[in-house]
Write an enzyme that holds these catalytic residues in place. Sequence first.
Site, PDB file in Angstrom:
ATOM      1  N   SER A 275      30.596  21.922  40.896  1.00 44.95           N
ATOM      2  CA  SER A 275      30.470  20.617  40.246  1.00 44.95           C
ATOM      3  C   SER A 275      29.469  20.611  39.090  1.00 44.95           C
ATOM      4  O   SER A 275      29.728  19.927  38.079  1.00 44.95           O
ATOM      5  CB  SER A 275      30.105  19.548  41.283  1.00 44.95           C
ATOM      6  OG  SER A 275      28.987  19.925  42.060  1.00 44.95           O
TER       7      SER A 275
ATOM      8  N   GLU B 224      18.901  20.982  44.642  1.00 48.90           N
ATOM      9  CA  GLU B 224      19.306  22.061  45.543  1.00 48.90           C
ATOM     10  C   GLU B 224      18.081  22.499  46.332  1.00 48.90           C
ATOM     11  O   GLU B 224      17.170  23.140  45.793  1.00 48.90           O
ATOM     12  CB  GLU B 224      19.915  23.238  44.785  1.00 48.90           C
ATOM     13  CG  GLU B 224      20.355  24.377  45.682  1.00 48.90           C
ATOM     14  CD  GLU B 224      21.218  23.910  46.862  1.00 48.90           C
ATOM     15  OE1 GLU B 224      20.817  24.138  48.019  1.00 48.90           O
ATOM     16  OE2 GLU B 224      22.284  23.307  46.624  1.00 48.90           O
TER      17      GLU B 224
ATOM     18  N   ASP C  68      14.875  17.821  48.367  1.00 45.79           N
ATOM     19  CA  ASP C  68      15.928  17.126  49.090  1.00 45.79           C
ATOM     20  C   ASP C  68      16.626  16.104  48.195  1.00 45.79           C
ATOM     21  O   ASP C  68      15.986  15.197  47.643  1.00 45.79           O
ATOM     22  CB  ASP C  68      15.325  16.422  50.305  1.00 45.79           C
ATOM     23  CG  ASP C  68      16.355  15.647  51.098  1.00 45.79           C
ATOM     24  OD1 ASP C  68      17.132  16.284  51.827  1.00 45.79           O
ATOM     25  OD2 ASP C  68      16.393  14.414  50.972  1.00 45.79           O
ATOM     26  N   GLY C  69      17.922  16.239  48.049  1.00 45.09           N
ATOM     27  CA  GLY C  69      18.664  15.359  47.151  1.00 45.09           C
ATOM     28  C   GLY C  69      18.797  13.942  47.643  1.00 45.09           C
ATOM     29  O   GLY C  69      18.845  13.000  46.845  1.00 45.09           O
TER      30      GLY C  69
ATOM     31  N   ASP D  30      27.512  15.504  48.257  1.00 45.51           N
ATOM     32  CA  ASP D  30      28.403  16.381  49.036  1.00 45.51           C
ATOM     33  C   ASP D  30      27.608  17.452  49.787  1.00 45.51           C
ATOM     34  O   ASP D  30      27.681  18.631  49.473  1.00 45.51           O
ATOM     35  CB  ASP D  30      29.481  17.019  48.148  1.00 45.51           C
ATOM     36  CG  ASP D  30      28.907  17.899  47.052  1.00 45.51           C
ATOM     37  OD1 ASP D  30      27.723  17.702  46.698  1.00 45.51           O
ATOM     38  OD2 ASP D  30      29.615  18.790  46.570  1.00 45.51           O
TER      39      ASP D  30
END
Length: 285
Positions: free
Chosen positions: A100, A118, A148-149, A169
């Site tokens: 992506s 990431e 941490d996203g 995702d």
Amino acid sequence: MFSYRHAFHAGNHADVLKHAILIHVLDYLGQKDTPYWIIDTHAGAGLYRLDSDWAAKNAEFADGIGRLWNRADAPPLLARYLERIRAYNPAGTLRHYPGSPWLALDAMRDHDRLRLFEAHPTEAEVLVGNLEQQGGIALRQTTIFDTDGFEGMKALLPPPPRRGLVLIDPSYEDKQDYRRVTLAVKEGLKRFATGTYAVWYPLVQRRESQELPRQLEKLGAKRWLHAALSVRKPAADGFGLHGSGMFLINPPWTLAAALKEALPWLKQVLAQDPRARYTLDVRED
């Protein structure tokens, strides 16, 4: 540089559905001159070698992008997807697969921005290396966070241009990811109610997987779209990925019609047994 970890699954049937939809959303955002941001909460390494030992181990791409590769009859949504993947394989042999972040970079104009999260240290290192090889404008447009996203996306909302896409995702290896997805979208909508949120999730024999789209529906968004594709019956042992889904809040108004045409074709091409099926549910204003 290429990833070794996400490459196990690169180009599989779930990637086909996710990335075909992603490309359509990005094309739609690019129709207006106003800049936009893309926030990717689980970016991976960005680019993958399908002939690497990692990807070849299970060769999941063979039953994903591999089944579409030589087709000339794809409906427009999937023809556009194939166009983008083929651009990475100009010799005509399927060897590279863009994740992506790279599909986002393809779509972006000079004034658009990409924010990547990431948290896996090795994966983040590979992502940085892959981006450095891109050089130039890609480096100027992109910021990578090795954090941490789910938490990190909050600080970026709303993006300065008030236009954007948040792609969520995770791997869902930790079942808490399902709950964290719902909370992240709920918090995101408080900060950026007009943004497009695209959530990918796996179809596996786990209660949380079945509940996630219903939990997202309950968030009260006025417009949403839910597309799911199952390529085979669930495994008898309860393991394995038999399909995937995409839940979008504030999707492009063009997406539902494009999927109505694309999903029957995709089910036929990717079916691994007679139990393959798809669903498409839409709520509009």
